[in-house]
Design an enzyme around this catalytic site. Structure first.
Site, PDB file in Angstrom:
ATOM      1  N   SER A  73      89.430  20.256  39.102  1.00 25.27           N
ATOM      2  CA  SER A  73      89.044  20.225  37.692  1.00 25.27           C
ATOM      3  C   SER A  73      87.601  19.748  37.560  1.00 25.27           C
ATOM      4  O   SER A  73      87.123  18.978  38.403  1.00 25.27           O
ATOM      5  CB  SER A  73      89.953  19.247  36.943  1.00 25.27           C
ATOM      6  OG  SER A  73      89.424  18.955  35.673  1.00 25.27           O
ATOM      7  N   TYR A  88      93.515  10.720  35.331  1.00 26.05           N
ATOM      8  CA  TYR A  88      93.509  12.175  35.559  1.00 26.05           C
ATOM      9  C   TYR A  88      92.334  12.557  36.463  1.00 26.05           C
ATOM     10  O   TYR A  88      92.491  13.289  37.445  1.00 26.05           O
ATOM     11  CB  TYR A  88      93.450  12.931  34.229  1.00 26.05           C
ATOM     12  CG  TYR A  88      93.338  14.431  34.409  1.00 26.05           C
ATOM     13  CD1 TYR A  88      94.376  15.154  34.988  1.00 26.05           C
ATOM     14  CD2 TYR A  88      92.184  15.124  34.030  1.00 26.05           C
ATOM     15  CE1 TYR A  88      94.271  16.521  35.187  1.00 26.05           C
ATOM     16  CE2 TYR A  88      92.073  16.484  34.217  1.00 26.05           C
ATOM     17  CZ  TYR A  88      93.125  17.185  34.800  1.00 26.05           C
ATOM     18  OH  TYR A  88      93.019  18.543  35.003  1.00 26.05           O
TER      19      TYR A  88
HETATM   20  C1  8X3 Z   1      89.993  20.270  33.005  1.00 21.36           C
HETATM   21  C2  8X3 Z   1      90.373  19.919  31.659  1.00 21.36           C
HETATM   22  O1  8X3 Z   1      90.304  18.152  29.815  1.00 21.36           O
HETATM   23  O2  8X3 Z   1      89.332  17.529  31.902  1.00 21.36           O
HETATM   24  O3  8X3 Z   1      91.016  19.931  33.902  1.00 21.36           O
HETATM   25  O4  8X3 Z   1      88.206  19.151  30.500  1.00 21.36           O
HETATM   26  S1  8X3 Z   1      89.520  18.615  30.966  1.00 21.36           S
END
Ligand code: 8X3
Length: 254
Positions: free
Chosen positions: A142, A155
């Protein structure tokens, strides 16, 4: 499952995972999908069989449950021994509060799914790839692992672990000719935000207001690109955002 290539996609019943399963099937691959929701697994299996004549093995388990994962893999090892590409997609964000206000239960679920789930699924599939001296692991990371943002905390940490594992596996598996890649998507309009905000759809919809975010199919397209390079070409990492997003913190809305 026949002589076609075989892709295993974890978290294949929604969002990026589902779009990836569809795209691989469209390109003539057979598919193994894992997911927690039996009805959705059934529905997508039927669709891939009907629309693309793919052979599909749906595996219903929670990737965070290591015992269940191990038993499902053992049960189907005849088929799983031929997995060419493992897409470690299953993952989620839960909560976006300051660390000091975060919930232990959210943190546990993210770490169990995003990190431990990926570790143990990879561990279960790798012996087959090592035996064949070929294979490709594609980890869905991500942008949250590349730039930190307020409320990203655990996260971001879980996705940073995915990046570290990708780089580490690449080194450990080099001699076995197994490719290991990561893809880091930015904002993708899926159920991601609804899950993150514990079902609050209004809050979730606001995340994607005022600009055109990525669609799951855009990310699937990039995953297929990574998977379909010639044998001597390795894509180590691919960062993908919509045109309006520069990084985790900067999105042009206007
Ligand atoms: C990516 C989504 O909410 O971190 O995984 O931009 S965010």
């Amino acid at each position: 499952m026949g002589s076609k290539n075989l892709a295993l996609i974890s978290g294949g019943t929604s969002g990026i995972g589902r779009a990836t399963a569809e795209l691989f099937a469209k390109h003539g691959w057979n598919i193994v999908i894992t997911g927690r929701r039996e009805d959705r697994l059934k529905e997508i299996t039927e669709r891939l069989v009907t629309d693309y004549s793919a052979s599909v093995l749906p595996l219903c388990f929670d990737i965070a449950d290591r015992t269940e994962l191990r038993s499902q893999i053992d049960k189907h090892k005849d088929i799983l021994a031929s997995v060419d590409v493992l897409v470690n997609n299953a993952g989620l964000a839960l909560g976006k509060s300051f660390f000091q206000d975060g919930l232990d239960s959210d943190w546990e679920t993210m770490i169990d799914t995003n990190v431990k789930g990926l570790i143990y699924l990879t561990k279960a599939i790798l012996p087959f790839m090592i035996k064949r001296q070929s294979g490709h692991i594609i980890n869905v990371s991500s942008t949250a692992a590349r730039d930190m943002y307020i409320g990203g905390n655990v996260y971001s940490a879980s996705k940073s672990a995915v990046d570290a594992l990708t780089k580490s596996l690449r080194l450990d598996l080099l001699e076995h000719r197994i490719k290991v890649s990561s893809i880091a998507p930015g904002m993708v309009n899926t159920e991601f935000s609804e899950v993150r905000f514990h079902g609050d759809k209004i809050k979730a919809d606001k995340v994607y207001e005022g600009f055109e975010p990525l669609k799951a199919a855009d990310v699937a397209d990039a995953i297929y690109y990574i998977a379909s390079r010639p044998a001597h070409v390795h894509i180590g990492d691919l960062l993908i955002t919509c045109t309006a997003q520069a990084n985790s913190n900067v999105v042009f809305k206007g």
